[in-house]
Design a protein around this motif. Structure first.
Motif, PDB file in Angstrom:
ATOM      1  N   LEU A 273       0.830  -1.197   0.000  1.00  0.00           N
ATOM      2  CA  LEU A 273       0.000   0.000   0.000  1.00  0.00           C
ATOM      3  C   LEU A 273       0.870   1.255   0.000  1.00  0.00           C
ATOM      4  O   LEU A 273       1.986   1.268   0.539  1.00  0.00           O
ATOM      5  N   SER A 274       0.340   2.303  -0.579  1.00  0.00           N
ATOM      6  CA  SER A 274       1.060   3.581  -0.561  1.00  0.00           C
ATOM      7  C   SER A 274       0.931   4.198   0.832  1.00  0.00           C
ATOM      8  O   SER A 274       0.102   3.794   1.642  1.00  0.00           O
ATOM      9  N   ASN A 275       1.722   5.210   1.067  1.00  0.00           N
ATOM     10  CA  ASN A 275       1.692   5.889   2.369  1.00  0.00           C
ATOM     11  C   ASN A 275       0.325   6.501   2.623  1.00  0.00           C
ATOM     12  O   ASN A 275      -0.166   6.500   3.750  1.00  0.00           O
ATOM     13  N   LYS A 276      -0.277   7.034   1.589  1.00  0.00           N
ATOM     14  CA  LYS A 276      -1.601   7.651   1.726  1.00  0.00           C
ATOM     15  C   LYS A 276      -2.633   6.604   2.130  1.00  0.00           C
ATOM     16  O   LYS A 276      -3.472   6.844   3.005  1.00  0.00           O
ATOM     17  N   GLU A 277      -2.569   5.453   1.533  1.00  0.00           N
ATOM     18  CA  GLU A 277      -3.518   4.384   1.864  1.00  0.00           C
ATOM     19  C   GLU A 277      -3.258   3.856   3.279  1.00  0.00           C
ATOM     20  O   GLU A 277      -4.202   3.566   4.023  1.00  0.00           O
ATOM     21  N   LYS A 278      -1.983   3.753   3.675  1.00  0.00           N
ATOM     22  CA  LYS A 278      -1.647   3.304   5.028  1.00  0.00           C
ATOM     23  C   LYS A 278      -2.193   4.295   6.061  1.00  0.00           C
ATOM     24  O   LYS A 278      -2.727   3.909   7.094  1.00  0.00           O
ATOM     25  N   HIS A 279      -2.054   5.589   5.732  1.00  0.00           N
ATOM     26  CA  HIS A 279      -2.545   6.621   6.638  1.00  0.00           C
ATOM     27  C   HIS A 279      -4.061   6.518   6.800  1.00  0.00           C
ATOM     28  O   HIS A 279      -4.590   6.646   7.906  1.00  0.00           O
ATOM     29  N   LYS A 280      -4.753   6.293   5.697  1.00  0.00           N
ATOM     30  CA  LYS A 280      -6.210   6.152   5.745  1.00  0.00           C
ATOM     31  C   LYS A 280      -6.630   4.957   6.585  1.00  0.00           C
ATOM     32  O   LYS A 280      -7.651   4.992   7.268  1.00  0.00           O
ATOM     33  N   LEU A 281      -5.845   3.908   6.558  1.00  0.00           N
ATOM     34  CA  LEU A 281      -6.173   2.722   7.345  1.00  0.00           C
ATOM     35  C   LEU A 281      -5.888   2.930   8.840  1.00  0.00           C
ATOM     36  O   LEU A 281      -6.613   2.433   9.695  1.00  0.00           O
ATOM     37  N   ARG A 282      -4.817   3.663   9.156  1.00  0.00           N
ATOM     38  CA  ARG A 282      -4.420   3.864  10.557  1.00  0.00           C
ATOM     39  C   ARG A 282      -5.221   4.959  11.240  1.00  0.00           C
ATOM     40  O   ARG A 282      -5.390   4.946  12.452  1.00  0.00           O
ATOM     41  N   LYS A 283      -5.693   5.918  10.475  1.00  0.00           N
ATOM     42  CA  LYS A 283      -6.339   7.094  11.065  1.00  0.00           C
ATOM     43  C   LYS A 283      -7.498   6.745  11.999  1.00  0.00           C
ATOM     44  O   LYS A 283      -7.550   7.282  13.119  1.00  0.00           O
ATOM     45  N   PRO A 284      -8.444   5.888  11.635  1.00  0.00           N
ATOM     46  CA  PRO A 284      -9.542   5.592  12.572  1.00  0.00           C
ATOM     47  C   PRO A 284      -9.062   4.956  13.870  1.00  0.00           C
ATOM     48  O   PRO A 284      -9.572   5.272  14.948  1.00  0.00           O
TER      49      PRO A 284
END
Length: 152
Positions: free
Chosen positions: A13-24
């Protein structure tokens, strides 16, 4: 909150996608920490809250506001305590100074009285002495200097 899924290959996954997954998950941990701290404040200041209105269900904002008011009161009392201690110390020093000065004045008055008595005795003896001897003793008494009292 919408359920999140974790792909099987997280490393692709890209960093943006990883961030979206971790944020919640990170946000949930942050909210849990805030709620935990507010609950601890509520328990610690329970007596203060009971004085306000014991039957009211407190919201988080109420708990925070009442905590701020309580802490301000505590800080004001801590600030005024050194001022009171200073005033008390000053008053105590003033009383001790006045006691010391009054005790010394009494001592000075007693010494003056004793000196007066001694002078009276000398005068009585001088009546029996020759006129020249009494003049010498009078001159000696006038040259004796008393210490001047100074407050410093």
């Amino acid at each position: 909150m919408a359920p999140t899924y974790l792909p099987t290959d997280y490393s692709k996954l890209s960093n943006k996608e990883k961030h979206k997954l971790r944020k919640p998950a990170v946000e949930k941990m942050r909210r849990d920490r805030i709620n935990n701290c507010i609950e601890q404040l509520k328990v610690m200041l329970e007596k203060e809250f009971q004085q306000q209105d014991p039957n009211t269900k407190l919201e988080k904002a109420d708990i925070l506001e009442m905590t701020v008011v309580f802490l301000k009161q505590q800080l004001q009392s801590q600030i005024s305590a050194p001022q009171k201690a200073h005033c008390d110390g000053y008053s105590q020093c003033w009383r001790e100074t006045m006691n010391f000065l009054s005790a010394n004045s009494k001592l000075d008055m007693t010494l003056q009285h004793l000196n007066h008595c001694q002078e009276a005795q000398r005068a009585a003896k001088d009546l029996h002495m020759s006129p020249q001897a009494s003049q010498i003793s009078v001159k000696q008494e006038t040259t004796v200097h008393r210490a001047v009292w100074r407050p410093w």
